[in-house]
Every structure is written in structure tokens, then in C-alpha cells.
Design an enzyme around this catalytic site. Structure first.
Site, PDB file in Angstrom:
ATOM      1  CG  ASP A 145      20.412 -11.849   1.720  1.00 46.85           C
ATOM      2  OD1 ASP A 145      20.392 -12.182   0.534  1.00 46.85           O
ATOM      3  OD2 ASP A 145      21.365 -11.224   2.221  1.00 46.85           O
ATOM      4  CG  ASP A 195      20.111  -2.618  11.959  1.00 50.93           C
ATOM      5  OD1 ASP A 195      19.751  -3.686  11.442  1.00 50.93           O
ATOM      6  OD2 ASP A 195      21.178  -2.503  12.585  1.00 50.93           O
ATOM      7  CB  VAL A 197      16.642  -2.280   1.917  1.00 50.29           C
ATOM      8  CG1 VAL A 197      16.571  -2.361   0.405  1.00 50.29           C
ATOM      9  CG2 VAL A 197      16.343  -3.638   2.534  1.00 50.29           C
ATOM     10  CD  GLU A 200      13.400 -13.477   8.926  1.00 49.33           C
ATOM     11  OE1 GLU A 200      13.401 -12.334   9.437  1.00 49.33           O
ATOM     12  OE2 GLU A 200      14.439 -14.110   8.722  1.00 49.33           O
TER      13      GLU A 200
HETATM   14  P1  5GP Z   1      19.236 -14.692   5.535  1.00 51.82           P
HETATM   15  O1  5GP Z   1      19.393 -15.552   6.750  1.00 51.82           O
HETATM   16  O2  5GP Z   1      17.980 -14.968   4.752  1.00 51.82           O
HETATM   17  O3  5GP Z   1      20.460 -14.679   4.677  1.00 51.82           O
HETATM   18  O4  5GP Z   1      19.201 -13.195   6.025  1.00 51.82           O
HETATM   19  C1  5GP Z   1      18.182 -12.699   6.762  1.00 51.82           C
HETATM   20  C2  5GP Z   1      18.686 -11.589   7.648  1.00 51.82           C
HETATM   21  O5  5GP Z   1      19.756 -10.855   7.057  1.00 51.82           O
HETATM   22  C3  5GP Z   1      17.585 -10.598   7.866  1.00 51.82           C
HETATM   23  O6  5GP Z   1      16.775 -10.963   8.949  1.00 51.82           O
HETATM   24  C4  5GP Z   1      18.375  -9.320   8.094  1.00 51.82           C
HETATM   25  O7  5GP Z   1      18.701  -9.214   9.446  1.00 51.82           O
HETATM   26  C5  5GP Z   1      19.642  -9.488   7.295  1.00 51.82           C
HETATM   27  N1  5GP Z   1      19.594  -8.770   5.991  1.00 51.82           N
HETATM   28  C6  5GP Z   1      19.653  -9.328   4.761  1.00 51.82           C
HETATM   29  N2  5GP Z   1      19.589  -8.385   3.795  1.00 51.82           N
HETATM   30  C7  5GP Z   1      19.467  -7.192   4.433  1.00 51.82           C
HETATM   31  C8  5GP Z   1      19.352  -5.827   3.976  1.00 51.82           C
HETATM   32  O8  5GP Z   1      19.322  -5.502   2.780  1.00 51.82           O
HETATM   33  N3  5GP Z   1      19.242  -4.879   4.943  1.00 51.82           N
HETATM   34  C9  5GP Z   1      19.259  -5.172   6.273  1.00 51.82           C
HETATM   35  N4  5GP Z   1      19.146  -4.144   7.125  1.00 51.82           N
HETATM   36  N5  5GP Z   1      19.372  -6.447   6.735  1.00 51.82           N
HETATM   37  C10 5GP Z   1      19.475  -7.444   5.823  1.00 51.82           C
END
Ligand code: 5GP
Length: 179
Positions: free
Chosen positions: A109, A165, A159, A105
């Protein structure tokens, strides 16, 4: 891309967080640990697109034994039910049964993406699942997910770079930048 102190992407301004050199060292260290953990088992690395493609490409080249790699895209549907949205997995055409899997991954987040994907993988009875994320935002974790290897724990700030991106831009930055 040319390195400066500050970069502008769309409406946001970003400053350096992780340099290309320190990322290279950290990825090599994780690759070494994965080699110790999985050498001789011909693991199947599974990279979640799009963000993890840069990390996965560097990581497999630090893995010092035979391995395979596949790519998946997770597609979300905004459901009408209160249980939230449903996801489908596209691109996993190999049998995962009895395979040693390494899920790669870009960033965890809330943990929602990984949580969903791990459930999908477990149903296919792999021999083992190892999870690796380049970045993790610990304070934001809402879903309990097993993450075995973490590149960096970072603050809950947006970030870009190293595959990540902002509205399509910034994936080609060699380091990681933060708002
Ligand atoms: P989760 O499902 O864990 O909430 O989020 C994962 C996805 O959220 C990552 O694969 C990414 O695509 C997006 N994401 C979460 N935080 C960031 C960030 O700070 N920057 C970017 N570019 N994508 C993020």
C-alpha cells in the site's frame, strides 16, 4: 466459502474483484517466472504474516525447483518520536547471508512495511533479494520500494480475501473482494 454477488463483513459490503480461477492462473505465471529466475539456487521464500500466507502457500507450489520457506511477523510499536513507529522482525531464525531471498507480500500500500523489511534483510548480506507482492496499490505508494513481481495493480480501495482480512474476517475467501 460459498460464492455470491455480494458479501457482508461486519459493517461493510464487498463485491467480487478477482476470481479464484484468474488468481490461480496469475500465481502460476509468477511461479513460472520465479522458476526461470531462480531455479537451481535453492531460494528462501520469506512470507510476511499474516496476510501473505495464502499467496505464499500457492506460490511455492508453482515454483518448479528446490526451495525453502520461512515466515516472519512484523510488529509495530507506536513510537513517541516524530520519526514514526519502529518495527521488529519475529521468526527469522535462519542465517540469510549469501542466500537468495524471495520476499512474499500480500499487498503493498504505502510501501512502508516492505521498505522497512528490505532494509532489515539487506543488513544481513543475502546473495540477492527478489520481492513479490500479490496486490499493489500504486496510487498510494509513499515509500520507494523495489517490487520485482506484482500479481495485480489495483485501485486504492479496501480489499479482502485470499489471505487478506477485514478485522479478522475474510481471509478464507478464495477470491478477492472490494468495498
Ligand atoms: P503498507 O505498509 O505498504 O502501507 O501496507 C501493507 C499492509 O497494509 C498489508 O500487508 C496489509 O496488511 C495492509 N493493507 C493495505 N491495504 C489493504 C487492503 O486493502 N486490505 C487489507 N485487508 N489490508 C490492507
Amino acid at each position: 466459502m460459498h460464492q455470491t454477488d455480494k458479501i457482508q463483513i461486519h459493517d461493510l459490503s464487498f463485491v467480487p474483484l478477482l476470481s479464484e480461477d484468474e488468481i490461480r492462473e496469475r500465481v502460476a505465471a509468477i511461479g513460472q517466472e520465479l522458476t526461470n529466475h531462480l531455479a537451481g539456487k535453492n531460494p528462501l521464500f520469506i512470507s510476511i504474516l499474516s496476510g501473505a500466507f495464502v499467496f505464499a502457500s500457492d506460490l511455492i507450489r508453482t515454483f518448479d525447483s528446490h526451495c525453502e520457506i520461512g515466515f516472519v511477523k512484523l510488529k509495530s510499536y507506536q513510537g513517541t518520536r516524530s520519526s514514526g513507529d519502529v518495527q521488529t522482525v519475529m521468526g527469522l531464525d535462519k542465517s540469510l547471508k549469501d542466500r537468495h531471498l524471495v520476499v512474499v507480500e500480500d499487498i503493498v500500500d504505502t510501501g512502508r512495511t516492505l521498505h522497512f523489511f528490505l532494509e532489515h534483510l539487506r543488513a544481513q548480506e543475502p546473495a540477492s533479494i527478489t520481492t513479490v507482492t500479490f496486490l499493489r496499490k500504486p496510487e498510494a505508494a509513499q515509500f520507494p520500494v523495489q517490487v520485482d513481481f506484482v500479481g495485480y495493480d489495483i485501485n486504492d480501495r479496501f480489499v479482502v480475501g485470499y489471505g487478506l482480512d477485514y478485522d479478522g474476517l475474510g481471509r478464507n475467501l478464495a477470491g478477492v473482494w472490494t468495498v
